[in-house]
Enzyme design. Structure first.
Site, PDB file in Angstrom:
ATOM      1  N   GLU A   1      -5.048  -8.689   0.866  1.00  0.00           N
ATOM      2  CA  GLU A   1      -5.643  -8.317   2.163  1.00  0.00           C
ATOM      3  C   GLU A   1      -7.127  -8.083   1.983  1.00  0.00           C
ATOM      4  O   GLU A   1      -7.548  -7.467   0.998  1.00  0.00           O
ATOM      5  CB  GLU A   1      -5.052  -7.011   2.728  1.00  0.00           C
TER       6      GLU A   1
ATOM      7  N   GLU B   1       0.812  -1.224   0.000  1.00  0.00           N
ATOM      8  CA  GLU B   1       0.000   0.000   0.000  1.00  0.00           C
ATOM      9  C   GLU B   1       0.846   1.275   0.000  1.00  0.00           C
ATOM     10  O   GLU B   1       0.770   2.086   0.933  1.00  0.00           O
ATOM     11  CB  GLU B   1      -0.965   0.007   1.198  1.00  0.00           C
TER      12      GLU B   1
HETATM   13  C1  FCB Z   1      -4.221  -2.081   5.572  1.00  0.00           C
HETATM   14  C2  FCB Z   1      -2.800  -2.375   6.020  1.00  0.00           C
HETATM   15  C3  FCB Z   1      -2.723  -3.473   7.054  1.00  0.00           C
HETATM   16  C4  FCB Z   1      -3.840  -3.381   8.057  1.00  0.00           C
HETATM   17  C5  FCB Z   1      -5.182  -3.259   7.378  1.00  0.00           C
HETATM   18  C6  FCB Z   1      -6.355  -3.199   8.313  1.00  0.00           C
HETATM   19  O1  FCB Z   1      -4.277  -0.792   5.044  1.00  0.00           O
HETATM   20  O2  FCB Z   1      -2.016  -2.752   4.923  1.00  0.00           O
HETATM   21  O3  FCB Z   1      -1.445  -3.424   7.656  1.00  0.00           O
HETATM   22  O4  FCB Z   1      -3.602  -2.374   8.946  1.00  0.00           O
HETATM   23  O5  FCB Z   1      -5.184  -2.102   6.573  1.00  0.00           O
END
Ligand code: FCB
Length: 482
Positions: free
Chosen positions: A372, A177
């Site tokens: 994620e 990110e």
């Molecule tokens: C994302 C991050 C991860 C975590 C999630 C909830 O933005 O990459 O580390 O904090 O959010």
């Protein structure tokens, strides 16, 4: 493939995933490891930030976190017991180069070597992120990501890791990110290092991308066969409410989604982004965009929620709190959408839309992973010692249906990583925001799998999702009809 099973009175849809689908859990070093002063680890910007009063809820820090640095073997056993076949973790740069430069620190490398061996021996594929936000403080002191030099240091770090861990049969990701690094780290200051300056954020944007390009080149040159290398980017499909919001939505999309995606896959910055968001031409050296857009093997997509843009005032001003990312009301959320414990809206169709749009733009040529996706819930242990996290089960079910929908539409999706294995240090929200499928009692470090863990285990083991209405306790292993 969608099949149905069951009696005439109760037809259950079973969504089967492609053979070899990767089912994993994602984590990040600073969020779980703890042991911040052990084995020669240097200081990172998150150590500094979390120890600065007022930056993190309740003054929480990652000093101990989940104590994964000491408990990793038990946690790998836990992963095994959940039937997952992949584990995403990041390498703490300050464990390898305490000051961000110079010779590698052997004890740091040994830790990740053991971890990778432990994963391999359990048949779990490592998915390794080189940078999940814990920049060595010494490099921030030298100017941080707004300085070109840091990109070069990151390329060297990648080379060290690739050489030291070249026998890992892994998925490799350069950055996690980068948008949040530039935006929260340097534009709005809600994350380390807490800067608030558009020009710093724009410079960081280019140097993060350049760092990706240099790290990609180092991994390609060093890993056997060039490795299997990508990057994890967060996507937020932008929804315009009403015709008058279209232009603002295009700008928000450029600044929130295309700012990193477009340079990586096309070698260009998005034209629709506002000038103050884009890196100035003076920072872009000849050859940079070629390095940044060198082919990747896969794209990792982090998805949590869409962004809504609404403009409802006669002068065309945003309807909600204007976002610093776009000139639009990105903080507006339709009141009917459910929200997670952090207030983030929940909309699984956003995942489907993101996957389909990315795949169309890539003409079906780029393998995708969801690296994620998960839900913060105010989990409570019940008197039986169990955690019935129904909202998380619901969340996962909805998003896995969306995932399957994308596969049905031809998206070359190779795997899904739930965020996250363990409740952990959730950045500025500290330990209050629980995203784990396994509960952590931070007083004792005891781990208790939640109901979502057994739901996810069933899906992973069956490589299939039983349809809504099906109690998640029963695996979809009954005879199926085509
Ligand atoms: C994302 C991050 C991860 C975590 C999630 C909830 O933005 O990459 O580390 O904090 O959010």
């Amino acid at each position: 493939m969608i099949t149905t099973t069951g009696s005439a009175s109760a037809t259950i849809r079973v969504r089967t995933f492609p053979a070899g689908f990767v089912w994993g859990a994602a984590t990040a070093a600073y969020q779980i490891e703890g042991a911040v002063a052990e084995d020669g680890r240097g200081r990172s910007i998150w150590d500094t930030f979390s120890h600065t009063p007022g930056k993190v809820a309740h003054g929480d820090t990652g000093d101990v976190a989940c104590d994964f640095y000491h408990r990793w073997e038990d946690d790998l056993e836990l992963l095994s017991s959940l039937g997952l076949n992949a584990f995403r973790f990041s390498i703490a740069w300050p464990r390898i180069q305490p000051d961000g430069r110079g010779a590698p620190h052997q004890r740091g490398i040994d830790f990740y070597r053991k971890l990778i061996e432990g994963l391999h021996s359990r048949g779990i594929k490592p998915a390794i992120t080189l940078y999940h936000w814990d920049l060595p403080q010494a490099l921030e002191d030298a100017g941080g990501w707004p300085k070109r030099e840091i990109a070069e240091r990151f390329g060297e770090f990648a080379e060290i890791i690739a050489a030291a861990l070249s026998d890992a049969d892994a998925l490799w990701m350069t950055l996690n990110e980068p948008l949040q690094v530039a935006h929260q780290g340097y534009r709005v200051g809600t994350h380390a290092p807490g800067q608030r300056d558009d020009a710093l954020a724009a410079a960081a944007t280019h140097h993060l991308l350049l760092g990706h390009g240099l790290a990609l080149r180092a991994l390609r040159d060093t890993l056997p066969g060039g490795g299997n290398v990508g990057i994890a980017i967060d996507f937020h499909p932008v929804r315009a409410i009403g015709e008058n919001a279209r232009e603002a939505a295009t700008i928000a999309d450029a600044e929130q989604n295309r700012l990193f995606f477009e340079p990586i896959v096309h070698g260009t910055y998005p034209r629709a982004a506002r000038p103050q968001i884009l890196p100035p031409a003076s920072l872009i050296a000849p050859g940079d965009m070629q390095l940044i857009s060198a082919p990747i093997d896969f794209l990792g997509i982090n998805y949590y929620n869409p962004h809504y843009v609404k403009i409802d005032d006669d002068e065309g001003r945003p309807a909600g709190k204007p976002s610093k990312v776009g000139p639009s009301a990105t903080d507006y959320t339709p009141p009917e959408l459910p929200r997670n414990a952090l207030g983030w809206p929940i909309e699984p169709s956003g995942l489907l839309d993101a996957l389909v749009a990315i795949n169309e733009e890539m003409h079906g040529d780029l393998p995708l992973y969801v690296t994620e996706n998960g839900c913060a819930v105010n989990d409570q242990i019940d008197p039986h010692g169990e955690i019935d996290d129904a909202p998380r089960v619901e969340y996962l079910r909805g998003h896995l249906e969306a995932l399957h929908g994308a596969i049905e539409r031809g998206v070359p999706l190779r795997g899904y990583f739930v965020w996250t294995l363990l409740d952990n240090f959730e950045w500025a929200a500290g330990y209050d925001a629980r995203f784990g499928i396994v509960f952590v009692d931070f007083e004792t470090q005891r781990r208790v799998p939640k109901r979502s863990a057994s739901f996810f285990r069933q899906v992973a083991q069956a490589n299939a999702l039983a349809g809504a209405g099906q109690p998640d306790r029963s695996a979809p292993d009954e005879p199926r009809q085509g």
